[in-house]
Motif scaffolding. Structure first.
Motif, PDB file in Angstrom:
ATOM      1  N   ILE A  69     -20.536 -10.224 -44.877  1.00 26.25           N
ATOM      2  CA  ILE A  69     -20.392 -10.067 -46.205  1.00 26.25           C
ATOM      3  C   ILE A  69     -21.671  -9.182 -46.851  1.00 26.25           C
ATOM      4  O   ILE A  69     -22.626  -9.272 -46.212  1.00 26.25           O
ATOM      5  CB  ILE A  69     -20.525 -11.496 -47.083  1.00 26.25           C
ATOM      6  CG1 ILE A  69     -20.218 -11.205 -48.508  1.00 26.25           C
ATOM      7  CG2 ILE A  69     -21.715 -12.138 -46.720  1.00 26.25           C
ATOM      8  CD1 ILE A  69     -19.684 -12.474 -49.322  1.00 26.25           C
ATOM      9  N   LEU A  70     -21.108  -8.087 -47.404  1.00 30.39           N
ATOM     10  CA  LEU A  70     -22.328  -7.162 -47.963  1.00 30.39           C
ATOM     11  C   LEU A  70     -21.960  -7.065 -49.522  1.00 30.39           C
ATOM     12  O   LEU A  70     -21.080  -7.056 -50.180  1.00 30.39           O
ATOM     13  CB  LEU A  70     -21.650  -5.783 -47.379  1.00 30.39           C
ATOM     14  CG  LEU A  70     -21.754  -5.657 -45.861  1.00 30.39           C
ATOM     15  CD1 LEU A  70     -20.971  -4.325 -45.240  1.00 30.39           C
ATOM     16  CD2 LEU A  70     -23.148  -5.949 -45.192  1.00 30.39           C
ATOM     17  N   GLU A  72     -23.578  -4.721 -52.872  1.00 32.45           N
ATOM     18  CA  GLU A  72     -24.353  -3.537 -53.632  1.00 32.45           C
ATOM     19  C   GLU A  72     -24.226  -3.682 -55.092  1.00 32.45           C
ATOM     20  O   GLU A  72     -22.872  -3.342 -55.379  1.00 32.45           O
ATOM     21  CB  GLU A  72     -23.986  -2.283 -52.808  1.00 32.45           C
ATOM     22  CG  GLU A  72     -25.022  -1.208 -53.416  1.00 32.45           C
ATOM     23  CD  GLU A  72     -24.887   0.142 -52.739  1.00 32.45           C
ATOM     24  OE1 GLU A  72     -25.117   1.104 -53.420  1.00 32.45           O
ATOM     25  OE2 GLU A  72     -24.780   0.167 -51.373  1.00 32.45           O
ATOM     26  N   GLY A  73     -25.044  -3.701 -55.773  1.00 28.97           N
ATOM     27  CA  GLY A  73     -24.830  -3.747 -57.279  1.00 28.97           C
ATOM     28  C   GLY A  73     -24.087  -4.924 -57.707  1.00 28.97           C
ATOM     29  O   GLY A  73     -23.997  -6.099 -57.140  1.00 28.97           O
ATOM     30  N   ASP A  74     -22.929  -4.591 -58.277  1.00 36.78           N
ATOM     31  CA  ASP A  74     -22.103  -5.793 -58.605  1.00 36.78           C
ATOM     32  C   ASP A  74     -20.600  -5.590 -57.806  1.00 36.78           C
ATOM     33  O   ASP A  74     -19.707  -6.475 -58.177  1.00 36.78           O
ATOM     34  CB  ASP A  74     -21.464  -5.568 -60.166  1.00 36.78           C
ATOM     35  CG  ASP A  74     -20.917  -4.375 -60.492  1.00 36.78           C
ATOM     36  OD1 ASP A  74     -20.712  -3.343 -59.478  1.00 36.78           O
ATOM     37  OD2 ASP A  74     -20.301  -3.919 -61.711  1.00 36.78           O
ATOM     38  N   HIS A  75     -20.924  -5.020 -56.544  1.00 44.69           N
ATOM     39  CA  HIS A  75     -19.663  -4.845 -55.576  1.00 44.69           C
ATOM     40  C   HIS A  75     -19.904  -5.919 -54.600  1.00 44.69           C
ATOM     41  O   HIS A  75     -21.193  -5.861 -53.884  1.00 44.69           O
ATOM     42  CB  HIS A  75     -19.405  -3.816 -55.360  1.00 44.69           C
ATOM     43  CG  HIS A  75     -18.477  -2.939 -56.568  1.00 44.69           C
ATOM     44  ND1 HIS A  75     -18.994  -2.335 -57.443  1.00 44.69           N
ATOM     45  CD2 HIS A  75     -17.160  -2.749 -56.802  1.00 44.69           C
ATOM     46  CE1 HIS A  75     -18.095  -1.862 -58.414  1.00 44.69           C
ATOM     47  NE2 HIS A  75     -16.880  -2.297 -57.687  1.00 44.69           N
ATOM     48  N   VAL A  76     -19.085  -6.761 -53.927  1.00 45.58           N
ATOM     49  CA  VAL A  76     -19.188  -7.455 -52.771  1.00 45.58           C
ATOM     50  C   VAL A  76     -17.893  -6.973 -51.788  1.00 45.58           C
ATOM     51  O   VAL A  76     -16.787  -6.927 -52.333  1.00 45.58           O
ATOM     52  CB  VAL A  76     -19.357  -8.710 -52.960  1.00 45.58           C
ATOM     53  CG1 VAL A  76     -19.233  -9.638 -51.704  1.00 45.58           C
ATOM     54  CG2 VAL A  76     -20.339  -9.203 -53.944  1.00 45.58           C
ATOM     55  N   ILE A  77     -18.131  -6.756 -50.457  1.00 44.25           N
ATOM     56  CA  ILE A  77     -17.241  -6.643 -49.453  1.00 44.25           C
ATOM     57  C   ILE A  77     -17.244  -7.976 -48.485  1.00 44.25           C
ATOM     58  O   ILE A  77     -18.364  -7.936 -47.879  1.00 44.25           O
ATOM     59  CB  ILE A  77     -17.277  -5.334 -48.808  1.00 44.25           C
ATOM     60  CG1 ILE A  77     -17.215  -4.368 -49.864  1.00 44.25           C
ATOM     61  CG2 ILE A  77     -16.349  -5.458 -47.857  1.00 44.25           C
ATOM     62  CD1 ILE A  77     -17.447  -2.933 -48.885  1.00 44.25           C
ATOM     63  N   ALA A  78     -16.241  -8.742 -48.345  1.00 42.10           N
ATOM     64  CA  ALA A  78     -16.197  -9.935 -47.599  1.00 42.10           C
ATOM     65  C   ALA A  78     -15.163  -9.488 -46.392  1.00 42.10           C
ATOM     66  O   ALA A  78     -14.176  -9.361 -46.658  1.00 42.10           O
ATOM     67  CB  ALA A  78     -15.906 -10.991 -48.281  1.00 42.10           C
ATOM     68  N   HIS A  79     -15.658  -9.687 -45.011  1.00 40.85           N
ATOM     69  CA  HIS A  79     -14.660  -9.360 -44.164  1.00 40.85           C
ATOM     70  C   HIS A  79     -14.439 -10.890 -43.419  1.00 40.85           C
ATOM     71  O   HIS A  79     -15.296 -11.535 -43.052  1.00 40.85           O
ATOM     72  CB  HIS A  79     -15.383  -8.629 -42.735  1.00 40.85           C
ATOM     73  CG  HIS A  79     -14.799  -8.213 -41.738  1.00 40.85           C
ATOM     74  ND1 HIS A  79     -15.115  -8.757 -40.378  1.00 40.85           N
ATOM     75  CD2 HIS A  79     -13.304  -7.636 -41.446  1.00 40.85           C
ATOM     76  CE1 HIS A  79     -14.064  -8.728 -39.492  1.00 40.85           C
ATOM     77  NE2 HIS A  79     -13.411  -7.909 -39.976  1.00 40.85           N
TER      78      HIS A  79
END
Length: 133
Positions: A69-70, A72-79
């Motif tokens: 999970i990464l 930045e700011g108000d965005h999240v990317i979950a693998h």
């Protein structure tokens, strides 16, 4: 509500996914998803109710596991991996979430069936360090 940090956003997304996909606690999940939730997935009907309705149709064996999970700011990317979905293969997904006021406000995904060892041209698993059973 005060603006959340990227670390807080990652924790919120993981807790939200566990609450909805693993525990199937729809009432509790409402506190994580904005009532103005925007859904960009081609597989899910609009809004929070579209997502919740889809999950209700999936087998009770559905399980979400997060690999990475990464934020930045108000965005999240979950693998992550969605196994027990009633299909031959689990889904491996990159879920992109935009947070707003401490809630999941918008969602995009990239979703594909998990490859077996025989199907993997690279010879490497798509999730974790092992191929599916």
């Amino acid at each position: 509500m005060p603006r959340t940090t990227p670390e807080q956003n990652k924790a919120l997304v993981l807790e939200a996914f566990d609450t909805l996909f693993n525990r199937r606690d729809y009432a509790a999940a409402e506190r994580f998803w904005s009532d103005r939730y925007i859904q960009h997935s081609a597989h899910i009907a609009p809004g929070r109710e579209g997502l919740f309705s889809l999950v209700r149709t999936l087998p009770a064996t559905l399980k979400y596991e997060n690999q990475l999970i990464l934020a930045e700011g108000d965005h999240v990317i979950a693998h992550g991996r969605f196994s027990g979905n009633g299909r031959v293969a689990a889904w491996v997904a990159a879920d992109v979430v935009r947070m707003e006021d401490g809630k999941l406000a918008e969602h995009w995904d990239v979703l594909q069936d998990e490859a077996t060892r025989a199907q993997s041209v690279s010879g490497l698993p798509m999730f974790g360090d092992r191929f599916p059973g």
